[in-house]
Structures are given as C-alpha cells and as structure tokens.
Design a protein around this motif. Sequence first.
Motif, PDB file in Angstrom:
ATOM      1  N   VAL A  26       0.797  -1.227   0.000  1.00 44.95           N
ATOM      2  CA  VAL A  26       0.000   0.000   0.000  1.00 44.95           C
ATOM      3  C   VAL A  26       0.829   1.276   0.000  1.00 44.95           C
ATOM      4  O   VAL A  26       0.269   2.375   0.075  1.00 44.95           O
ATOM      5  N   ASP A  31      -2.083   2.090  -5.326  1.00 46.56           N
ATOM      6  CA  ASP A  31      -3.480   2.220  -4.931  1.00 46.56           C
ATOM      7  C   ASP A  31      -4.198   0.925  -5.319  1.00 46.56           C
ATOM      8  O   ASP A  31      -4.784   0.821  -6.397  1.00 46.56           O
ATOM      9  N   CYS A  60      -0.105   0.938   6.904  1.00 46.45           N
ATOM     10  CA  CYS A  60      -1.369   0.293   6.542  1.00 46.45           C
ATOM     11  C   CYS A  60      -2.559   1.038   7.160  1.00 46.45           C
ATOM     12  O   CYS A  60      -3.598   1.211   6.512  1.00 46.45           O
ATOM     13  N   TRP A  63      -3.033   4.062   5.186  1.00 43.71           N
ATOM     14  CA  TRP A  63      -3.692   3.719   3.920  1.00 43.71           C
ATOM     15  C   TRP A  63      -5.193   3.551   4.123  1.00 43.71           C
ATOM     16  O   TRP A  63      -5.988   4.046   3.320  1.00 43.71           O
TER      17      TRP A  63
END
Length: 118
Positions: A26, A31, A60, A63
């Motif tokens: 990520v 994406d 993460c 993200w």
Amino acid sequence: MKFKIKEDRDDVVQVSIEGCLNQQDVAPPIDPIRALLGPSAYQKTVLLDMRDSSYLDSLCIGWLLSCHKRFREQGGKLVIHSLPTVAANVISLLRLNTVFQMADDSEKALQLARGEVA
C-alpha cells in the motif's frame, strides 16, 4: 498479499485481502483499490474483508484512513469487516473504530452498508 473481488452485485463490491497487509502493498503511489476496481472505485460501496490481516503497521493504518477519506469525498462507502482480534485491538486502541465503519462479518458489513443497522 493480493486484493481480490469476491463478489460484485447490486452496487456492492466485496473485496478480500489474501495474505497479511503490509507496507509494500500500500505504499504510495500504489493504490490497490483503484487498480482492482478501476477509476470509479471510490464511488462504490466496498466491503473489505480483512480476516487475513492480523498485522497492521502505521503505513497500513494510514492507507485505510486515506481510503476512508477518498470514499467519503467521492460518494462511495467503505465497510471493513472480519478483522482478527489483534488488528481490531489496534484499531480500537487508536479509536479509529469511531472513524471507520466496521463489522464482525460480511453479513453484518452488508447490513451496515445498506443502512439496515447503525
């Protein structure tokens, strides 16, 4: 780690993550949601099955926050479900359970996405 469409029906896409989510999967400019669902990805309702993501690092989590923001800005909806206990505890400790729409399983995630439960 791999993102996979489990089901795409009635404007709801169920996406699973196979393998543990990590930085390499990520890290910007990657994406994975747009790569999997196309340019209108963030206009859809996505149920993200994270049962195999027992480990979440700060990238993460960043993200997930970025995805949540993109879905809100573009009219879509993200519901995260089936988080293992360790990962769910991290989300709860950071109080992100008040930010994300989260469910225990896919059935409850679908109900949450449809507004059938609060």
